[in-house]
Design a protein around this motif. Structure first.
Motif, PDB file in Angstrom:
ATOM      1  N   ASP A 123     -49.949 -17.584 -10.397  1.00 42.27           N
ATOM      2  CA  ASP A 123     -50.666 -18.685 -11.032  1.00 42.27           C
ATOM      3  C   ASP A 123     -52.135 -18.301 -11.085  1.00 42.27           C
ATOM      4  N   VAL A 124     -52.734 -18.462 -12.248  1.00 45.94           N
ATOM      5  CA  VAL A 124     -54.161 -18.177 -12.414  1.00 45.94           C
ATOM      6  C   VAL A 124     -54.840 -19.420 -12.960  1.00 45.94           C
ATOM      7  N   PHE A 140     -56.153 -12.086 -19.845  1.00 45.34           N
ATOM      8  CA  PHE A 140     -55.609 -11.713 -18.540  1.00 45.34           C
ATOM      9  C   PHE A 140     -54.376 -10.845 -18.738  1.00 45.34           C
ATOM     10  N   HIS A 141     -54.330  -9.762 -17.973  1.00 43.27           N
ATOM     11  CA  HIS A 141     -53.162  -8.890 -17.933  1.00 43.27           C
ATOM     12  C   HIS A 141     -52.686  -8.885 -16.487  1.00 43.27           C
ATOM     13  N   VAL A 142     -51.479  -9.374 -16.276  1.00 49.20           N
ATOM     14  CA  VAL A 142     -50.895  -9.397 -14.943  1.00 49.20           C
ATOM     15  C   VAL A 142     -49.801  -8.339 -14.933  1.00 49.20           C
ATOM     16  N   ASN A 151     -52.046 -13.029 -21.104  1.00 47.89           N
ATOM     17  CA  ASN A 151     -52.370 -14.410 -21.460  1.00 47.89           C
ATOM     18  C   ASN A 151     -53.794 -14.495 -21.947  1.00 47.89           C
ATOM     19  N   ARG A 152     -54.039 -15.534 -22.733  1.00 48.74           N
ATOM     20  CA  ARG A 152     -55.386 -15.795 -23.240  1.00 48.74           C
ATOM     21  C   ARG A 152     -55.741 -17.240 -22.931  1.00 48.74           C
ATOM     22  N   PHE A 160     -52.582 -20.618 -16.248  1.00 51.01           N
ATOM     23  CA  PHE A 160     -51.276 -20.175 -16.709  1.00 51.01           C
ATOM     24  C   PHE A 160     -50.443 -19.743 -15.505  1.00 51.01           C
ATOM     25  N   ARG A 161     -49.140 -19.631 -15.723  1.00 46.98           N
ATOM     26  CA  ARG A 161     -48.200 -19.200 -14.682  1.00 46.98           C
ATOM     27  C   ARG A 161     -47.289 -18.151 -15.287  1.00 46.98           C
ATOM     28  N   GLU A 162     -47.044 -17.112 -14.504  1.00 48.92           N
ATOM     29  CA  GLU A 162     -46.102 -16.061 -14.897  1.00 48.92           C
ATOM     30  C   GLU A 162     -45.087 -15.845 -13.773  1.00 48.92           C
TER      31      GLU A 162
END
Length: 164
Positions: A123-124, A140-142, A151-152, A160-162
């Motif tokens: 989570d960011v 963001f690159h996770v 994500n942007r 956002f959540r990945e």
């Protein structure tokens, strides 16, 4: 107009566009490798945008290129801790600020966290430079064990959540 004049005008226009810096973007890469259990994070800002933000944040003069490195590190670390939160598997990460470096017109900021368990959810929450540039875009690159998701975020979006 001659072809040479048109070519010169086109070149001049391109140079002026580059100098005007019409895009407000940061790029953050969050990388985890299970064999090291370390979470590495780097963020790239346009130096002038970061300076403007830090001046407002600190109510102080900020000069990232020629100013006091320790003072600059303190302001960058404080700003990042307030405007970027990372959770791994629902646990907030307390990252350590490692430093920054100037690369032409950009500033790279580096930070890390150790002893991170296997990453399943990231989570960011971030609003980097939103208070100065309403048109700011944060990319963001996770990357978890080589699996990359991007994500942007643009104001007012800030999270956002990945899942991995």
């Amino acid at each position: 107009m001659s072809k040479n004049t048109v070519a010169m005008v086109m070149i001049l226009c391109r140079v002026m566009l580059l100098l005007m810096h019409p895009f407000y973007v940061s790029v953050t890469e969050i990388e985890y490798k299970s064999n090291s259990t370390e979470l590495g994070v780097s963020t790239k800002f346009f130096t002038d945008d970061l300076e403007e933000t830090l001046k407002k944040f600190s109510n102080s003069k900020v000069d990232l290129k020629n100013g006091d490195v320790n003072t600059n590190k303190k302001w960058i670390e404080s700003y990042l801790k307030k405007h970027l939160q990372i959770k791994i598997n629902n646990n907030t990460i307390d990252f350590q600020f490692l430093g920054y470096e100037i690369d032409q017109e950009a500033t790279w900021c580096y930070y890390a966290a150790e002893k991170i368990p296997e990453v399943k959810i990231v989570d960011v929450t971030a609003d980097l430079l939103y208070e100065v540039k309403k048109e700011q875009i944060n990319l963001f690159h996770v990357i978890v064990n080589g699996n990359r998701k991007s994500n942007r975020l643009t104001a007012p979006d800030n999270s956002f959540r990945e899942s991995f």
